[in-house]
Scaffold this motif. Structure first.
Motif, PDB file in Angstrom:
ATOM      1  N   MET A   1     -74.045  37.044 -40.943  1.00 58.14           N
ATOM      2  CA  MET A   1     -74.687  37.968 -41.514  1.00 58.14           C
ATOM      3  C   MET A   1     -73.573  38.357 -42.758  1.00 58.14           C
ATOM      4  N   HIS A   2     -73.894  38.269 -44.099  1.00 60.30           N
ATOM      5  CA  HIS A   2     -73.002  38.505 -45.159  1.00 60.30           C
ATOM      6  C   HIS A   2     -73.940  39.444 -46.130  1.00 60.30           C
ATOM      7  N   GLU A   3     -73.331  40.856 -46.445  1.00 61.54           N
ATOM      8  CA  GLU A   3     -74.093  41.509 -46.925  1.00 61.54           C
ATOM      9  C   GLU A   3     -73.068  42.498 -47.785  1.00 61.54           C
ATOM     10  N   ARG A   4     -73.322  43.080 -48.971  1.00 62.11           N
ATOM     11  CA  ARG A   4     -72.388  44.006 -49.536  1.00 62.11           C
ATOM     12  C   ARG A   4     -73.330  44.994 -50.217  1.00 62.11           C
ATOM     13  N   HIS A   5     -72.690  46.374 -49.813  1.00 64.62           N
ATOM     14  CA  HIS A   5     -73.423  47.490 -50.318  1.00 64.62           C
ATOM     15  C   HIS A   5     -72.460  48.406 -50.882  1.00 64.62           C
ATOM     16  N   ARG A   6     -72.774  49.239 -51.681  1.00 63.30           N
ATOM     17  CA  ARG A   6     -71.819  50.020 -52.302  1.00 63.30           C
ATOM     18  C   ARG A   6     -72.326  51.474 -52.440  1.00 63.30           C
ATOM     19  N   LEU A   7     -71.507  52.352 -51.855  1.00 62.29           N
ATOM     20  CA  LEU A   7     -71.891  53.820 -51.915  1.00 62.29           C
ATOM     21  C   LEU A   7     -70.942  54.733 -52.829  1.00 62.29           C
ATOM     22  N   ILE A   8     -71.704  55.315 -53.875  1.00 61.02           N
ATOM     23  CA  ILE A   8     -70.946  55.900 -55.088  1.00 61.02           C
ATOM     24  C   ILE A   8     -70.962  57.320 -54.699  1.00 61.02           C
ATOM     25  N   SER A   9     -70.041  57.986 -54.980  1.00 55.14           N
ATOM     26  CA  SER A   9     -70.104  59.635 -54.738  1.00 55.14           C
ATOM     27  C   SER A   9     -69.140  60.323 -55.777  1.00 55.14           C
ATOM     28  N   LEU A 186     -88.803  51.441 -36.533  1.00 56.52           N
ATOM     29  CA  LEU A 186     -89.419  51.704 -35.308  1.00 56.52           C
ATOM     30  C   LEU A 186     -90.186  50.455 -35.009  1.00 56.52           C
ATOM     31  N   ASP A 187     -90.982  49.847 -35.913  1.00 58.22           N
ATOM     32  CA  ASP A 187     -91.884  48.628 -35.775  1.00 58.22           C
ATOM     33  C   ASP A 187     -90.937  47.621 -35.024  1.00 58.22           C
ATOM     34  N   LEU A 188     -89.992  47.468 -35.596  1.00 57.49           N
ATOM     35  CA  LEU A 188     -88.756  46.371 -35.197  1.00 57.49           C
ATOM     36  C   LEU A 188     -88.527  46.546 -33.650  1.00 57.49           C
ATOM     37  N   LEU A 189     -88.408  47.803 -33.301  1.00 56.01           N
ATOM     38  CA  LEU A 189     -87.764  48.214 -31.794  1.00 56.01           C
ATOM     39  C   LEU A 189     -88.971  48.367 -31.042  1.00 56.01           C
ATOM     40  N   GLU A 190     -90.124  48.537 -31.399  1.00 57.47           N
ATOM     41  CA  GLU A 190     -91.117  48.947 -30.442  1.00 57.47           C
ATOM     42  C   GLU A 190     -91.491  47.856 -29.420  1.00 57.47           C
ATOM     43  N   GLY A 191     -91.705  47.979 -28.151  1.00 63.09           N
ATOM     44  CA  GLY A 191     -91.633  47.370 -27.144  1.00 63.09           C
ATOM     45  C   GLY A 191     -90.576  46.407 -26.548  1.00 63.09           C
ATOM     46  N   LYS A 192     -89.324  47.028 -27.274  1.00 63.82           N
ATOM     47  CA  LYS A 192     -88.202  46.081 -26.483  1.00 63.82           C
ATOM     48  C   LYS A 192     -87.531  47.089 -25.812  1.00 63.82           C
ATOM     49  N   ASP A 193     -86.571  46.549 -24.914  1.00 63.01           N
ATOM     50  CA  ASP A 193     -85.457  47.135 -24.254  1.00 63.01           C
ATOM     51  C   ASP A 193     -84.297  46.724 -24.844  1.00 63.01           C
ATOM     52  N   LEU A 199     -79.442  40.825 -27.596  1.00 61.66           N
ATOM     53  CA  LEU A 199     -79.585  39.356 -27.394  1.00 61.66           C
ATOM     54  C   LEU A 199     -80.042  38.690 -28.886  1.00 61.66           C
ATOM     55  N   ASN A 200     -80.992  39.489 -29.560  1.00 58.33           N
ATOM     56  CA  ASN A 200     -81.739  39.094 -30.627  1.00 58.33           C
ATOM     57  C   ASN A 200     -80.815  39.159 -31.782  1.00 58.33           C
ATOM     58  N   THR A 201     -79.815  38.313 -32.319  1.00 58.37           N
ATOM     59  CA  THR A 201     -79.010  38.462 -33.424  1.00 58.37           C
ATOM     60  C   THR A 201     -79.646  38.916 -34.713  1.00 58.37           C
ATOM     61  N   LEU A 202     -80.703  38.040 -35.165  1.00 60.72           N
ATOM     62  CA  LEU A 202     -81.523  38.400 -36.406  1.00 60.72           C
ATOM     63  C   LEU A 202     -81.924  39.892 -36.109  1.00 60.72           C
ATOM     64  N   LEU A 203     -82.705  40.450 -35.284  1.00 58.14           N
ATOM     65  CA  LEU A 203     -83.163  41.784 -35.208  1.00 58.14           C
ATOM     66  C   LEU A 203     -81.709  42.554 -35.158  1.00 58.14           C
ATOM     67  N   LEU A 204     -80.690  42.477 -34.515  1.00 54.03           N
ATOM     68  CA  LEU A 204     -79.600  43.387 -34.627  1.00 54.03           C
ATOM     69  C   LEU A 204     -79.193  43.304 -36.317  1.00 54.03           C
ATOM     70  N   ASN A 205     -79.098  42.336 -36.839  1.00 56.99           N
ATOM     71  CA  ASN A 205     -78.699  42.118 -38.241  1.00 56.99           C
ATOM     72  C   ASN A 205     -79.333  43.097 -38.948  1.00 56.99           C
ATOM     73  N   ASP A 206     -80.758  42.918 -38.741  1.00 52.17           N
ATOM     74  CA  ASP A 206     -81.550  43.603 -39.460  1.00 52.17           C
ATOM     75  C   ASP A 206     -81.797  45.131 -39.430  1.00 52.17           C
ATOM     76  N   ILE A 207     -81.715  45.312 -38.145  1.00 54.43           N
ATOM     77  CA  ILE A 207     -81.744  47.172 -38.009  1.00 54.43           C
ATOM     78  C   ILE A 207     -80.472  47.680 -38.524  1.00 54.43           C
ATOM     79  N   ILE A 208     -79.316  46.968 -38.289  1.00 56.26           N
ATOM     80  CA  ILE A 208     -77.962  47.442 -38.600  1.00 56.26           C
ATOM     81  C   ILE A 208     -78.062  47.542 -40.223  1.00 56.26           C
ATOM     82  N   ALA A 209     -78.520  46.563 -41.007  1.00 56.62           N
ATOM     83  CA  ALA A 209     -78.620  46.539 -42.414  1.00 56.62           C
ATOM     84  C   ALA A 209     -79.636  47.735 -43.197  1.00 56.62           C
ATOM     85  N   ARG A 210     -80.752  47.745 -42.408  1.00 57.84           N
ATOM     86  CA  ARG A 210     -81.605  48.784 -42.589  1.00 57.84           C
ATOM     87  C   ARG A 210     -81.205  50.257 -42.539  1.00 57.84           C
ATOM     88  N   SER A 211     -80.288  50.662 -41.507  1.00 62.58           N
ATOM     89  CA  SER A 211     -79.798  51.693 -41.203  1.00 62.58           C
ATOM     90  C   SER A 211     -78.573  52.074 -42.069  1.00 62.58           C
TER      91      SER A 211
END
Length: 344
Positions: A1-9, A186-193, A199-211
């Motif tokens: 996972m390689h992403e860059r974001h910037r928070l400006i305040s 919520l769509d991504l998490l629905e039905g999952k424990d 264990l789902n690296t792609l899902l984990l990366n996606d929900i972290i980036a979205r958050s």
């Protein structure tokens, strides 16, 4: 996972970098004198990565977020000749980033700082946004500052050693972002424990980036917490109360607080009961809700001292529909009416 974001305040800008920690850290250090404040347990697991860095260990637990601990850390910075050309780095979860962020923001009226959050909760929430602070006795985050770290380095490899209960705690904040900002979460998490998410690296990366993106958007709209940023407190007013009373993980307590907020939203005719039931099922499948019967009289005592109070009311965050929160000022009497017979 390689992403860059910037928070400006208005109180600084943060580079939020997602990827392997050491190359990112070396990129940020740029030859400066670095003091690494590290959670002692995290350092025991990952300290080999930081060989050569001058390190000060911080004990685990919410009790570390005290003014007494702040004084000890000031003395360490003084002893190690830290000045405004130095760099203070916090390695650990939300307790460490809150505490060290406050120390760095106030020592010499502010020295450069960066965060390496090692829990899911800190990676998606606690480390982002510039709020730093410590507790005053039993009251959470009553003394603090708003100042952005230079950088926040998010490496999901740290989550491999995170206890399952703490991982679930972070997922509660992820669910919060789905409720108040990004329904796709919520769509991504629905039905999952929890294990399926872990264990789902792609899902984990996606929900972290979205958050992360959701938190940045809200903070940039309202840095000083006077308007829309209050929606980040969804579930937190009640959650903070039971967190201290029952020594619960932050996210687990917040999940119970979100359950209450969903119930109030339905009771006030704002939210469809089917939406509430869908969200509660998601939280139950993820194992987020604590199995306790709170002493709500004691919880109300803590709520009446909530730092979000303005005069006779507290800003309670409710929901019109998923992705559409609403800030509703409520009196103690109104809140008590909903809380009196509530169970997590």
């Amino acid at each position: 996972m390689h992403e860059r974001h910037r928070l400006i305040s208005t109180c600084g800008a943060s580079e939020i970098l997602l990827g392997p920690v050491m190359p990112l850290l070396e990129e940020q250090v740029r030859g400066r004198h670095v003091i690494l404040f590290a959670d002692e347990k995290v350092f025991g697991l990952h300290g080999h990565l930081f060989e050569g860095y001058e390190t000060i260990l911080i004990p685990q637990g919410e009790q570390a977020k005290s003014l007494g601990r702040v004084t000890l850390l000031y003395q360490e910075l003084l002893r190690r000749h830290v000045d405004k050309s130095s760099l203070v780095v916090a390695l650990g979860g939300g307790v460490v980033t809150d505490l060290v962020g406050f120390v760095a923001a106030t020592y010499l009226r502010g020295v450069p700082m960066g965060f390496i959050p090692t829990t899911l909760l800190a990676q998606v929430d606690a480390a982002i946004g510039g709020k730093n602070g410590v507790n005053l006795g039993e009251y959470k985050n009553m003394v603090g500052t708003i100042r952005q770290p230079e950088f926040i380095l998010i490496d999901t490899d740290f989550l491999n050693t995170l206890p399952r209960r703490e991982f679930a705690s972070g997922l509660a904040e992820v669910v919060k972002y789905g409720l108040i900002r990004d329904p796709r979460i919520l769509d991504l998490l629905e039905g999952k424990d929890t294990d399926e998410v872990t264990l789902n690296t792609l899902l984990l990366n996606d929900i972290i980036a979205r958050s992360v993106r959701a938190k940045i958007e809200v903070v940039e709209e309202d840095l000083d917490d006077s308007g829309i940023r209050k929606i980040l407190n969804f579930g937190h007013t009640y959650g903070h109360g039971i967190e201290r009373l029952y020594d619960l993980p932050h996210g687990v307590a917040v999940a119970c607080g979100m359950k209450l907020a969903l119930h109030i939203s339905v009771e006030r005719g704002m939210l469809d009961a089917a939406v509430r039931d869908r969200v509660l099922l998601i939280m139950e499948q993820l194992g987020l809700l604590p199995e306790i019967k709170p002493d709500n009289a004691k919880v109300m005592e803590l709520i009446t001292h909530d730092k979000k109070r303005r005069g006779d009311t507290i800003a309670f965050i409710l929901l019109r529909e998923i992705g559409k929160p609403e800030i509703v000022p409520m009196t103690d009497e109104e809140i008590e009416g909903y809380v009196r017979n509530f169970e997590c």
